[in-house]
Design an enzyme around this catalytic site. Structure first.
Site, PDB file in Angstrom:
ATOM      1  N   ASN A 132       0.810  -1.222   0.000  1.00 15.66           N
ATOM      2  CA  ASN A 132       0.000   0.000   0.000  1.00 15.66           C
ATOM      3  C   ASN A 132       0.843   1.271   0.000  1.00 15.66           C
ATOM      4  OD1 ASN A 132       1.014   0.002   2.582  1.00 15.66           O
ATOM      5  ND2 ASN A 132      -0.948   0.475   3.584  1.00 15.66           N
ATOM      6  N   GLY A 133       2.177   1.140  -0.134  1.00 15.52           N
ATOM      7  CA  GLY A 133       3.047   2.310  -0.193  1.00 15.52           C
ATOM      8  C   GLY A 133       3.711   2.669   1.115  1.00 15.52           C
ATOM      9  N   GLU A 134       3.324   2.047   2.217  1.00 14.09           N
ATOM     10  CA  GLU A 134       3.991   2.319   3.486  1.00 14.09           C
ATOM     11  C   GLU A 134       5.460   1.897   3.412  1.00 14.09           C
ATOM     12  OE1 GLU A 134       2.126   0.657   6.909  1.00 14.09           O
ATOM     13  OE2 GLU A 134       0.176   1.607   6.509  1.00 14.09           O
ATOM     14  N   HIS A 167      18.059  27.307  -0.717  1.00 11.62           N
ATOM     15  CA  HIS A 167      17.458  28.265  -1.648  1.00 11.62           C
ATOM     16  C   HIS A 167      17.516  29.681  -1.085  1.00 11.62           C
ATOM     17  CE1 HIS A 167      15.085  29.486  -5.042  1.00 11.62           C
ATOM     18  NE2 HIS A 167      14.111  29.946  -4.283  1.00 11.62           N
ATOM     19  N   LYS A 224      13.704  39.182 -14.790  1.00  6.33           N
ATOM     20  CA  LYS A 224      12.681  38.244 -15.226  1.00  6.33           C
ATOM     21  C   LYS A 224      11.363  38.530 -14.525  1.00  6.33           C
ATOM     22  CE  LYS A 224      13.677  34.531 -11.884  1.00  6.33           C
ATOM     23  NZ  LYS A 224      14.159  33.157 -11.705  1.00  6.33           N
ATOM     24  N   ASP A 257      23.039  29.561 -10.547  1.00  4.76           N
ATOM     25  CA  ASP A 257      21.760  29.395  -9.850  1.00  4.76           C
ATOM     26  C   ASP A 257      21.933  28.284  -8.823  1.00  4.76           C
ATOM     27  OD1 ASP A 257      19.177  29.975  -9.146  1.00  4.76           O
ATOM     28  OD2 ASP A 257      18.350  29.695 -11.155  1.00  4.76           O
ATOM     29  N   ASP A 299      15.354  23.289 -12.393  1.00  5.04           N
ATOM     30  CA  ASP A 299      14.215  22.384 -12.353  1.00  5.04           C
ATOM     31  C   ASP A 299      13.825  22.002 -13.783  1.00  5.04           C
ATOM     32  OD1 ASP A 299      11.962  20.920 -11.767  1.00  5.04           O
ATOM     33  OD2 ASP A 299      11.114  22.373 -10.381  1.00  5.04           O
ATOM     34  N   THR A 300      12.910  22.714 -14.400  1.00  5.96           N
ATOM     35  CA  THR A 300      12.520  22.371 -15.768  1.00  5.96           C
ATOM     36  C   THR A 300      13.445  22.988 -16.808  1.00  5.96           C
ATOM     37  OG1 THR A 300      11.008  24.262 -15.927  1.00  5.96           O
ATOM     38  CG2 THR A 300      10.092  22.173 -15.103  1.00  5.96           C
ATOM     39  N   GLY A 352      13.522  26.008 -18.003  1.00 10.25           N
ATOM     40  CA  GLY A 352      12.979  27.077 -18.839  1.00 10.25           C
ATOM     41  C   GLY A 352      13.596  28.435 -18.555  1.00 10.25           C
TER      42      GLY A 352
END
Length: 326
Positions: free
Chosen positions: A45-47, A138, A202, A230, A234-235, A237
């Site tokens: 069940n993911g536990e 961050h 930006k 940076d 992440d993506t 972009g």
């Protein structure tokens, strides 16, 4: 259990989660020890189930876990590991999270938003952690979220020293992707011979995740090699858009340097096609083979983490690792 002993009264135990075993093994190799045996698996069940293989009573435990996708699973596994060690009478538990989970949710940008980075710190404390070690948070304010010592390590020396070998005597400009990281850019500039600074302006729609648009560059970049820095990609972009802005402003070349390669799709494609000479990251997060590309360089953060672990274990100074600079 294999353990490292620098002091007859203390024993060090390295325990790793399943998210990034390669990094954990590299840290163990740097410390000339072995990873503690840990049984970890998922129920249907993911536990998540975690149990240390040997006694940790009275020992100094360091719980190493990266947090790639799916982050929530790996965070939960780390919390369960901490709880297991605490209940097994570990003397002190240090969380080693090279990439701090939910670090971007460090403040309220709009009403009714959570501050999830603080929640994660509270979860670590409740689970039984005494100390946190992380790389390039961050924002520095996250250090204040945890009720206990926080070792905020910097990857700047590792990244900057590598880049110095790649650029030789070429004229450089250090470029921050936004105004929020100008202070970090200043540290880079000092490390690279007081190179001039620039930043990319930006805009961001707070209602849309992973969406920011690079507009213009402020500073002298014409005919210069731009080191675009940076804390994470992440993506891809925003950083790819910044490369385009810099090239349009006359930059001779662009090298991207970032600590955390989150690399959510389609980051690898965007970065490989961005026009950057090289993309340099560390292995705070695993980069699967499917997301490697021709101009990607991955540097190991393991020596830095190993030295910091040794300093904490011996009650030394983590700040001394950076010569008081970064």
């Amino acid at each position: 259990m294999s353990e490292l002993s620098y002091n007859v009264d203390k024993k060090l135990v390295l325990a790793s989660g399943r998210a990034h075993p390669e990094l954990a093994q590299q840290i163990a190799d740097e410390l000339e020890t072995e990873l503690a045996p840990v049984s970890a698996y998922d129920f249907a069940n993911g536990e998540i189930y975690v149990r240390p293989g040997d006694s940790v009573r009275g020992k100094e435990c360091f719980v190493i876990q990266s947090h790639p996708f799916p982050m929530n699973n790996w965070l939960m596994e780390q919390l369960i590991m901490i709880d297991a060690l605490k209940r097994a009478s570990a003397r002190r538990i240090t969380v080693v999270s090279p990439f701090y989970p939910y670090a971007r949710q460090d403040k309220k940008g709009r009403g009714r938003e959570p501050i999830t980075a603080r929640l994660v710190a509270d979860l670590y404390k409740t689970a039984g952690a005494d100390r946190i070690m992380s790389v390039d948070l961050h924002t520095s304010q996250i250090q204040g979220f945890f009720d206990g010592p926080v070792d905020h390590l910097m990857a700047i020396p590792l990244l900057a020293d590598y880049i110095r070998t790649r650029v030789g005597n070429e004229p450089l400009t250090i470029v921050s992707p936004d105004t929020g990281r100008v202070r970090v850019a200043e540290m880079w500039a000092e490390r690279l011979g007081h190179a001039p600074l620039a930043f990319v302006h930006k805009t961001r729609d707070l209602t849309v995740p992973n969406k920011a648009e690079s507009k213009t560059v402020v500073g002298d970049v014409k005919d210069r090699v731009c080191i675009l820095i940076d804390d994470m990609i992440d993506t891809g972009g925003t950083i790819s858009g910044a490369v385009s802005v810099l090239k349009n402003a006359g930059a001779k070349d662009v090298i991207i340097a970032a600590t955390h390669p989150v690399f959510s799709d389609p980051a690898a494609q965007r970065l490989s096609e961005s026009g950057a000479r090289e993309v340099v990251v560390t292995n705070t997060l695993p980069v699967p083979a499917s997301k490697h590309f021709h101009n990607l360089t991955v540097l190991s953060i393991a020596p830095l983490l190993a030295r910091a672990i040794k300093e904490v274990f011996e009650d030394g100074s983590v700040t001394s690792l950076f010569d008081g600079r970064a």
